[in-house]
Design a protein around this motif. Sequence first.
Motif, PDB file in Angstrom:
ATOM      1  N   PHE A  37       4.047  -2.771   3.568  1.00 54.99           N
ATOM      2  CA  PHE A  37       4.026  -4.147   3.051  1.00 54.99           C
ATOM      3  C   PHE A  37       3.174  -5.005   3.975  1.00 54.99           C
ATOM      4  O   PHE A  37       3.406  -5.043   5.186  1.00 54.99           O
ATOM      5  CB  PHE A  37       5.453  -4.710   2.948  1.00 54.99           C
ATOM      6  CG  PHE A  37       6.170  -4.199   1.725  1.00 54.99           C
ATOM      7  CD1 PHE A  37       6.715  -2.921   1.707  1.00 54.99           C
ATOM      8  CD2 PHE A  37       6.273  -4.982   0.581  1.00 54.99           C
ATOM      9  CE1 PHE A  37       7.354  -2.430   0.571  1.00 54.99           C
ATOM     10  CE2 PHE A  37       6.908  -4.508  -0.559  1.00 54.99           C
ATOM     11  CZ  PHE A  37       7.444  -3.236  -0.572  1.00 54.99           C
ATOM     12  N   CYS A  38       2.174  -5.662   3.379  1.00 50.35           N
ATOM     13  CA  CYS A  38       1.242  -6.477   4.159  1.00 50.35           C
ATOM     14  C   CYS A  38       1.380  -7.944   3.777  1.00 50.35           C
ATOM     15  O   CYS A  38       1.526  -8.263   2.586  1.00 50.35           O
ATOM     16  CB  CYS A  38      -0.195  -6.066   3.855  1.00 50.35           C
ATOM     17  SG  CYS A  38      -0.548  -4.333   4.201  1.00 50.35           S
ATOM     18  N   ASN A  75      -7.661   0.096   6.245  1.00 54.70           N
ATOM     19  CA  ASN A  75      -8.880  -0.643   5.890  1.00 54.70           C
ATOM     20  C   ASN A  75      -8.582  -2.085   5.469  1.00 54.70           C
ATOM     21  O   ASN A  75      -9.026  -2.542   4.402  1.00 54.70           O
ATOM     22  CB  ASN A  75      -9.589   0.134   4.758  1.00 54.70           C
ATOM     23  CG  ASN A  75     -11.039  -0.263   4.633  1.00 54.70           C
ATOM     24  OD1 ASN A  75     -11.617  -0.784   5.597  1.00 54.70           O
ATOM     25  ND2 ASN A  75     -11.620  -0.048   3.473  1.00 54.70           N
ATOM     26  N   LEU A  76      -7.826  -2.786   6.299  1.00 48.41           N
ATOM     27  CA  LEU A  76      -7.388  -4.136   5.930  1.00 48.41           C
ATOM     28  C   LEU A  76      -8.447  -5.185   6.295  1.00 48.41           C
ATOM     29  O   LEU A  76      -8.943  -5.188   7.415  1.00 48.41           O
ATOM     30  CB  LEU A  76      -6.059  -4.473   6.629  1.00 48.41           C
ATOM     31  CG  LEU A  76      -4.914  -3.491   6.372  1.00 48.41           C
ATOM     32  CD1 LEU A  76      -3.643  -3.945   7.104  1.00 48.41           C
ATOM     33  CD2 LEU A  76      -4.622  -3.349   4.875  1.00 48.41           C
ATOM     34  N   ILE A 121      -0.387  -1.517  15.761  1.00 42.63           N
ATOM     35  CA  ILE A 121      -0.722  -2.268  14.543  1.00 42.63           C
ATOM     36  C   ILE A 121      -2.223  -2.228  14.255  1.00 42.63           C
ATOM     37  O   ILE A 121      -2.644  -2.202  13.095  1.00 42.63           O
ATOM     38  CB  ILE A 121      -0.165  -3.715  14.653  1.00 42.63           C
ATOM     39  CG1 ILE A 121      -0.126  -4.403  13.284  1.00 42.63           C
ATOM     40  CG2 ILE A 121      -0.920  -4.545  15.675  1.00 42.63           C
ATOM     41  CD1 ILE A 121       0.700  -5.679  13.245  1.00 42.63           C
ATOM     42  N   LYS A 122      -3.029  -2.180  15.335  1.00 45.24           N
ATOM     43  CA  LYS A 122      -4.487  -2.159  15.129  1.00 45.24           C
ATOM     44  C   LYS A 122      -4.917  -0.866  14.456  1.00 45.24           C
ATOM     45  O   LYS A 122      -5.798  -0.852  13.606  1.00 45.24           O
ATOM     46  CB  LYS A 122      -5.199  -2.264  16.474  1.00 45.24           C
ATOM     47  CG  LYS A 122      -5.308  -3.669  16.985  1.00 45.24           C
ATOM     48  CD  LYS A 122      -6.263  -3.679  18.154  1.00 45.24           C
ATOM     49  CE  LYS A 122      -6.271  -5.028  18.812  1.00 45.24           C
ATOM     50  NZ  LYS A 122      -6.756  -4.976  20.173  1.00 45.24           N
ATOM     51  N   ARG A 123      -4.294   0.242  14.853  1.00 47.03           N
ATOM     52  CA  ARG A 123      -4.651   1.523  14.250  1.00 47.03           C
ATOM     53  C   ARG A 123      -4.220   1.567  12.773  1.00 47.03           C
ATOM     54  O   ARG A 123      -4.947   2.070  11.921  1.00 47.03           O
ATOM     55  CB  ARG A 123      -3.987   2.668  15.059  1.00 47.03           C
ATOM     56  CG  ARG A 123      -4.326   4.046  14.566  1.00 47.03           C
ATOM     57  CD  ARG A 123      -5.822   4.360  14.679  1.00 47.03           C
ATOM     58  NE  ARG A 123      -6.148   5.639  14.037  1.00 47.03           N
ATOM     59  CZ  ARG A 123      -7.277   5.885  13.382  1.00 47.03           C
ATOM     60  NH1 ARG A 123      -8.228   4.961  13.299  1.00 47.03           N
ATOM     61  NH2 ARG A 123      -7.489   7.066  12.839  1.00 47.03           N
ATOM     62  N   VAL A 124      -3.051   1.013  12.492  1.00 46.89           N
ATOM     63  CA  VAL A 124      -2.593   0.963  11.093  1.00 46.89           C
ATOM     64  C   VAL A 124      -3.568   0.116  10.278  1.00 46.89           C
ATOM     65  O   VAL A 124      -3.950   0.480   9.160  1.00 46.89           O
ATOM     66  CB  VAL A 124      -1.147   0.408  10.998  1.00 46.89           C
ATOM     67  CG1 VAL A 124      -0.721   0.214   9.549  1.00 46.89           C
ATOM     68  CG2 VAL A 124      -0.177   1.346  11.706  1.00 46.89           C
ATOM     69  N   ILE A 139       0.853  -1.186   0.000  1.00 45.34           N
ATOM     70  CA  ILE A 139       0.000   0.000   0.000  1.00 45.34           C
ATOM     71  C   ILE A 139       0.893   1.242   0.000  1.00 45.34           C
ATOM     72  O   ILE A 139       1.724   1.412   0.905  1.00 45.34           O
ATOM     73  CB  ILE A 139      -0.942  -0.009   1.215  1.00 45.34           C
ATOM     74  CG1 ILE A 139      -1.839  -1.264   1.123  1.00 45.34           C
ATOM     75  CG2 ILE A 139      -1.791   1.272   1.262  1.00 45.34           C
ATOM     76  CD1 ILE A 139      -2.820  -1.456   2.221  1.00 45.34           C
ATOM     77  N   GLY A 140       0.766   2.056  -1.019  1.00 46.27           N
ATOM     78  CA  GLY A 140       1.488   3.337  -1.068  1.00 46.27           C
ATOM     79  C   GLY A 140       0.639   4.367  -0.339  1.00 46.27           C
ATOM     80  O   GLY A 140      -0.508   4.594  -0.711  1.00 46.27           O
TER      81      GLY A 140
END
Length: 249
Positions: free
Chosen positions: A78-79, A150-151, A142-145, A49-50
Amino acid sequence: MNRVIEQILNHRSIRTFKDEPLTDEQIHIMVESAQRASTSSHYQAYSIIGVTDPSIKEEIAGLSGHAHVKNSGHFFVFCADLNRLAYGADPETKTKMNANLENTEHFLVAAIDAALAAQNASLAAESMGLGICYIGGIRTDIKRVDELLNLPEFVIPLFGLAVGYPDHKPELKPRLPMEAIYFENTYRPDEQAYHRALERFDETLQEYYAKRSTNQRQDNWSTQIQRKLSKPVRMEVTEYIQSKGMNKR
Ligand SMILES: Cc1cc2nc3c(=O)[nH]c(=O)nc-3n(C[C@H](O)[C@H](O)[C@H](O)COP(=O)(O)O)c2cc1C
């Protein structure tokens, strides 16, 4: 030495960037290079995701504690992504697939795929005269990211990658002597050589920290690492990953 190896051996993380965005072409080359990396079973189990929205960048910079997220020429996240693998599957197939998607093996597959892709993208960036810095700091919240990006289920953010034109040139950071990390046939066949290598590295790093041009300090490798790992680090990551359906069994 050829130019590729010379570039690899000159890597240093860049944390101060010039105020100049990457071009679409540079971004495209980085993503295409990421996609060319080897990938387990051709799964390509990652998404990139950019982050261009200044408010999202700002918030990730804040929660990760790294201003270079905001000040970069482009910021990627990177996910690990197992979500796409069930694309088009009927409910019965999906139920069968879940036994795999939820296990540690496939969590590793996705994390490894993403890391290999990111390193290819990084090398491509460096070959274009850009500098990079990985940002594991995004896992501090990590939860906020996850919310910001919107993962969906089976997708987790692993690390960021800040990229841009370098505005400093830090000294090369020493690495462990090879005797400490490369063994032939069996693990650590020469225990004494291994210990000597670590002792030598503590001295090397102590000298590096004492003499480097910024942020000088009295420290060595083993003390630094023991200090870091004696405190709990991001303990909530385990629960978060399991809440996304991954690494559960
Ligand atoms: C997965 C990963 C996460 C990292 N996270 C951060 C980070 O959050 N902030 C940062 O400033 N550097 C981060 N780094 C960069 C490392 O600190 C750096 O690579 C290491 O100290 C070696 O220095 P060098 O890259 O300059 O050789 C990360 C590196 C990796 C591979």
